[in-house]
Design a protein around this motif. Structure first.
Motif, PDB file in Angstrom:
ATOM      1  N   GLU A   1       0.706  -1.184  -0.050  1.00 51.23           N
ATOM      2  CA  GLU A   1       0.104   0.091   0.140  1.00 51.23           C
ATOM      3  C   GLU A   1       0.836   1.147  -0.026  1.00 51.23           C
ATOM      4  O   GLU A   1       0.395   2.030  -0.536  1.00 51.23           O
ATOM      5  CB  GLU A   1      -0.892  -0.121   1.153  1.00 51.23           C
ATOM      6  CG  GLU A   1      -1.764   1.454   1.261  1.00 51.23           C
ATOM      7  CD  GLU A   1      -2.762   1.413   0.240  1.00 51.23           C
ATOM      8  OE1 GLU A   1      -3.240   2.519  -0.128  1.00 51.23           O
ATOM      9  OE2 GLU A   1      -3.199   0.525  -0.537  1.00 51.23           O
TER      10      GLU A   1
ATOM     11  N   SER B   1       0.445   3.771  -3.317  1.00 45.87           N
ATOM     12  CA  SER B   1      -0.042   5.113  -3.144  1.00 45.87           C
ATOM     13  C   SER B   1       0.945   6.122  -3.477  1.00 45.87           C
ATOM     14  O   SER B   1       0.508   7.015  -3.895  1.00 45.87           O
ATOM     15  CB  SER B   1      -0.431   5.042  -1.422  1.00 45.87           C
ATOM     16  OG  SER B   1      -1.556   4.257  -1.103  1.00 45.87           O
TER      17      SER B   1
ATOM     18  N   ARG C   1       0.813   6.347  -7.146  1.00 47.49           N
ATOM     19  CA  ARG C   1      -0.310   7.154  -7.558  1.00 47.49           C
ATOM     20  C   ARG C   1      -0.271   8.586  -7.385  1.00 47.49           C
ATOM     21  O   ARG C   1      -0.751   9.608  -8.249  1.00 47.49           O
ATOM     22  CB  ARG C   1      -1.672   6.456  -6.897  1.00 47.49           C
ATOM     23  CG  ARG C   1      -1.931   4.965  -7.373  1.00 47.49           C
ATOM     24  CD  ARG C   1      -3.174   4.509  -7.099  1.00 47.49           C
ATOM     25  NE  ARG C   1      -4.123   5.030  -7.775  1.00 47.49           N
ATOM     26  CZ  ARG C   1      -5.413   5.164  -7.196  1.00 47.49           C
ATOM     27  NH1 ARG C   1      -5.644   5.119  -5.946  1.00 47.49           N
ATOM     28  NH2 ARG C   1      -6.410   5.885  -8.016  1.00 47.49           N
TER      29      ARG C   1
END
Length: 213
Positions: free
Chosen positions: A122, A126, A129
């Motif tokens: 994650e 993250s 992105r």
């Protein structure tokens, strides 16, 4: 070691079981690992373990999660951009593989879906992105990165202690291309080689980012 009778308090919890299980595999290898051997190591009846971990498969997951926990801790001041996160994760993963070479094959051969493993992924996706990488790239990148890490580190840790392997020798008549490149493989297993190969992987991921108009 004296074993507690069945039904008596063993003073067990998952953390104590995990520490003992990792130490047992580090010492004796996965081939000899089992519930009974772990119970003997802890000095408890095997049934005591089943109150906390439901069988050998679950124990293997506990071992995997325990060593991955060594990877996910983020030191103060660590970079938060995606390349910084990827490099820190990769080097921490490499260090863990060399600390636990007999445990490491578990991470390659079993799906890693524990909260610890998912937290690390994650953090990486993250950051990707947030940097504007397309979702397709952010989805593929962890597979590419850990495909490289698992294959490379499995080969390196399976060949002995950390450190560069001897320079390979090839018959120049039979394998002229390999013989010409042999000196380039002199640092197999070294940090310098790892950095160089990791850079190729990250360059490939970076190259998938949209180019400015």
């Amino acid at each position: 070691m004296a074993r507690r009778a069945r039904g008596t308090s063993a003073g067990l919890d998952r953390e104590r079981i995990a520490v003992a299980a990792v130490a047992l595999v580090d010492r004796d290898g996965l081939e000899r690992f089992g519930v009974r051997r772990l119970a003997e190591e802890l000095g408890v009846d095997p049934m005591s373990l089943y109150h906390h971990v439901k069988g050998k498969a679950a124990l293997l997951d506990v071992i995997s999660e325990a060593v991955l926990a060594e990877v996910v801790a983020v030191p103060e001041g660590a970079p938060h951009d995606w390349e910084g996160v990827a490099r820190r994760t990769a080097h921490s993963y490499r260090a863990m593989a060399y600390r636990h070479p007999r445990v490491f094959p578990l991470l390659v051969t079993r799906a890693q879906t524990s909260p610890v493993a998912l937290a690390a992924l994650e953090r990486l996706v993250s950051a990707m992105r947030a940097a504007g990488l397309p979702d397709r790239v952010a989805a593929d990148a962890p597979m590419v990165l850990f495909g490289f890490l698992n294959g490379h580190l499995l080969a390196c840790t399976g060949s002995g202690p950390e450190g560069p392997a001897p320079v390979p020798e090839f018959d120049p008549d039979a394998y002229p291309g390999m013989a010409a490149l042999a000196s380039r493989w002199a640092g197999f297993g070294s940090v310098a080689e790892f950095d160089r190969m990791l850079g190729i992987v990250l360059d490939g991921i970076r190259g998938q980012a949209p180019r400015p108009a």
